[in-house]
Design a protein around this motif. Sequence first.
Motif, PDB file in Angstrom:
ATOM      1  N   MET A 301     -32.380  -0.699 -45.099  1.00  0.00           N
ATOM      2  CA  MET A 301     -31.642   0.078 -46.093  1.00  0.00           C
ATOM      3  C   MET A 301     -30.511   0.841 -45.404  1.00  0.00           C
ATOM      4  O   MET A 301     -29.388   0.929 -45.920  1.00  0.00           O
ATOM      5  CB  MET A 301     -32.575   1.041 -46.824  1.00  0.00           C
ATOM      6  N   ASP A 302     -30.802   1.377 -44.226  1.00  0.00           N
ATOM      7  CA  ASP A 302     -29.764   2.041 -43.424  1.00  0.00           C
ATOM      8  C   ASP A 302     -28.550   1.135 -43.272  1.00  0.00           C
ATOM      9  O   ASP A 302     -27.405   1.561 -43.404  1.00  0.00           O
ATOM     10  CB  ASP A 302     -30.296   2.352 -42.012  1.00  0.00           C
ATOM     11  N   ALA A 303     -28.825  -0.130 -42.970  1.00  0.00           N
ATOM     12  CA  ALA A 303     -27.725  -1.059 -42.695  1.00  0.00           C
ATOM     13  C   ALA A 303     -26.850  -1.247 -43.935  1.00  0.00           C
ATOM     14  O   ALA A 303     -25.628  -1.280 -43.847  1.00  0.00           O
ATOM     15  CB  ALA A 303     -28.274  -2.405 -42.230  1.00  0.00           C
ATOM     16  N   TYR A 304     -27.482  -1.347 -45.106  1.00  0.00           N
ATOM     17  CA  TYR A 304     -26.693  -1.488 -46.337  1.00  0.00           C
ATOM     18  C   TYR A 304     -25.964  -0.199 -46.695  1.00  0.00           C
ATOM     19  O   TYR A 304     -24.992  -0.209 -47.433  1.00  0.00           O
ATOM     20  CB  TYR A 304     -27.595  -1.884 -47.512  1.00  0.00           C
ATOM     21  N   THR A 305     -26.482   0.933 -46.227  1.00  0.00           N
ATOM     22  CA  THR A 305     -25.885   2.207 -46.604  1.00  0.00           C
ATOM     23  C   THR A 305     -24.690   2.568 -45.732  1.00  0.00           C
ATOM     24  O   THR A 305     -23.828   3.333 -46.139  1.00  0.00           O
ATOM     25  CB  THR A 305     -26.939   3.330 -46.508  1.00  0.00           C
ATOM     26  N   CYS A 306     -24.667   2.021 -44.529  1.00  0.00           N
ATOM     27  CA  CYS A 306     -23.624   2.419 -43.573  1.00  0.00           C
ATOM     28  C   CYS A 306     -22.239   2.222 -44.161  1.00  0.00           C
ATOM     29  O   CYS A 306     -21.904   1.155 -44.660  1.00  0.00           O
ATOM     30  CB  CYS A 306     -23.750   1.618 -42.285  1.00  0.00           C
TER      31      CYS A 306
END
Lengths: 437, 261
Positions: A301-306
Motif C-alpha cells: 500500500m505504501d508503494a501505491y501511496t508514494c
Amino acid sequence: MSVSSIIFLLLFISASALFIRNIRRVRRNILLGKDEVRNDRKGERWKIMTLVALGQKKMFKRPLPAILHLFVYVGFVLINIEVLEMFIDGAFGTHRVLSFLNFEGFPLYTYMIGSFEIFAFLVTFGCAVFLIRRNITKVKRLVMKELDGWPKSDANIILISEILIMCSLFLMNAAELTTYQRANLLGSMLPVSQYLVPFLSGISDEGLHIIANACWWFHIFGVFAFLNYLVISKHFHIVLAFPNVFYANLNPKGKFTNLGSVTNEVKAMLDPTFTPPPANPDQPMRFGAKDVQDLSWKQLMDAYTCTECGRCTSACPANQTGKLLSPRKIMMDTRDRLEEVGKNIDKNGKFVDDGKALSGNYITPEELWACTSCNACVEECPVNIDPLGIIIDLRRYLVMEQSAAPTELNMMFTNVENNGAPWAFAQSDRLNWKNEF
Amino acid sequence: MEIQVKTYAEYLASGESPEILFWVGCAGSFDDRAKKITRAIVRILDHVGMKFAVLGTEESCTGDPAKRAGNEFLFQMQAMNNITVLNGYNVKKIVTGCPHCFNTLKNEYPALGGNYEVIHHTQLVQELIDAGKLKVQGGAFKGKKITYHDACYLGRANSVYEAPREAIKALDADLAEMKRSREKGFCCGAGGAQMFKEAEKGNKEVNVERTEEALELTPSVIATACPFCMTMMSDGVKHFNKESSVKVLDIAEIVVGGLKE
Ligand code: SF4
Ligand code: SF4
C-alpha cells in the motif's frame, strides 16, 4: 430524457465502472502482500490520520510547498461541491440547480461560486508554481535521475490537467456572466471570471452559450478522466494517503519487525524439545523478501501511496553523499514491480514466474547496502511511508537465502557468532576496561 | 578511592542485588575510545552511589548489527542467549552506554521474552540531575560552545532528543544547534551495520558531510551519545585537521568534567 442527459449518464456510468474495476485491481494487488496486523490501537490511528493526512502536519516542515499544496488540496475538495452540482445538472438536464440558494438580498449561491473561483485561482496558481519548480527552477529533489521518463511526464500531466480543468471553470463562468450582464440579469460580479468578460463581449449570445456548454463538458470529461488516471499515477496519493496513514506503523521507528519463522527455527536449535508449529502450506517459507509477494500488504500500500515527492531521498545520508540508494526509488520500484506482477496475473489468471523479481531486477544490492537504517526517510515522508522496512526485508533475503552479504559483513557475523562481538576480540576480555581506571 | 565494578554474579554471591544493570555493549567493552565513555558512565554511577552491576564476560552482542544487516537468525540467537542470562539474574532495569543496545533491548527483546525497563545513559543522567542527585557545574565547559549530534537510534528511532541536551544546558554551556538536528538530524554514517564495512561508492563520506556541518558552528566540543557516532565524528574532525581546536566528547564525559565534588 434529453440527449445530453443520456450522454452524461453513459459517461458517468462507464467512468464509475472503470474506476471501480481499477480500484479492485489495486486492492487485489495490495492483498498479494503478506498479513500484517495494523488495525489495533484505533484511537491513535484516527488521531494520526486526522493530523498527518487530513491536517497535512508533516508537509509543514517545508512551509512554501506546504502552503501551495494546501491551496491545491483545499481547492480540490471544495470545488467538488460545484462538481456535484454539475453532476445533478448533467443527469437531470437542469442548469445550475443550486442557484435557488440565491435568496433575495443574500445571493448565497453567487457567493459560493465566487469563493470557488478564488479557490480555483489558488489551485491554478499552486499548480503553476509547481510546474515552474519542476521544469524551470528545477528543485533538486524534483529532477533527479529516477524521475526521468514517465514519472516526470506524470507529474506534468497532472499539473497541466488541473490547470486546464480550472480554466474551463473560469471560462464557463465568464461566458455566462457576459450573457447575464447583457440581459441585465445578474448584477453581482465573480472575482476571477469578471476579468475575462471584456474578452468575450464581442461574441454573440449563441456563441457564448456554446462556449459555456463546451467548458461544462470539458470539465465533466476532465473530472472523469482524472478519476481513472489516478490509478496509474503517483496522484493516487489523494485517495490512499488516508488509509495509508491510518494503518501506519505506531511503534518506535527503531523497532524492526520480528521474523516469527526465524524465532521457531532458533527455538528449535536452542531447545531440542521445542516443536515448531506446522508451516502454512499456502505461504511458502521465505526469509526476507525476494519479490513483492514477500512484502506485507502495508508495504505494498505504501508503494501505491508514494507521491514521488523525494522528501525521503533529499534527507537520505546515503543519497546525499552520492550513493546509488534513493528511498523514493525503492518505493517506485516496488510499485512498478507490483504492477508488473498484477498484469501477469490479469493475463494468466494467476502469477506465472517471469524470471524477474524486485530483488536484483529492480533494486540492486549496491542500493541496499548503502542504507544506514537512520530512519530519516521514514521521518520525512508526509504520508508515513516506510522505505526502510522494505530495504531490511530485501537485505534479509540477500543474507539468509542467498548468503550474499558483503565480505566484511560476513566477517562481522562470524565474529558475533564466535566472540559475541562484531570484532575479533575474545569474550573473556570483555571486562578488561575496568582495570584501566 | 578506587571505583568498584561488580558483576551481577558477584552481587548475588554477596547476597545483595543491584539497582540497575549497566549494559556496556561491544564498543564500550573493546574500542579504546569507547572504553573511556564506559568509565565515565561508571564514574557517574559511582558518584551518585547507585548500586549497579555489569554482566562482564557474560555479556554478548545484542545482535543489533546482525539484525540491521539482515541476519535475523544470528540476531535471534544472540537475543535468546542474552535473554536467558538476563532472565536468569531476574534483571529489571538496564542502562546502556549505546543507543543501538538501548533500542534493541528496549524494543526488540520483548517479543522474544525479554522484558526490562531500559534507559540510555543520557536519560539516566537527566533523571539524576532532575532529582538533584547529580550536581554539575560549568567547570571547563562553562560558556563554551557545544553542539550535539543526534544519534539516529536515540533520536528518530526512539524520540529521545532532550535528555542529552538537558545535560549540556545544566553545565551552563552554550548549546548550538546544527541546521539538521533533532528529527532532521543527519546520520553519522555508521548505522545499519555500515560501521563494519566500506561505504558504497559515492562522492563523499557521510561522516565528513556531518562533521563539516558541525564545524560550521565553530564549536569547542561536538557532543555525541553513541560510541559509533563518536568514531565517525572523531574521524571527521581528523579529516579536517581540527583535533587541536575541536573535541568530540560523549555526554557522559562532559558530565564527569562538570561534576561537583
Ligand atoms: S534509512 Fe536508509 S534509505 Fe532511509 S534515509 Fe536512512 S540511509 Fe537513506
Ligand atoms: S516515500 Fe514519501 S517522502 Fe518519499 S517520495 Fe514517496 S511520498 Fe515522498
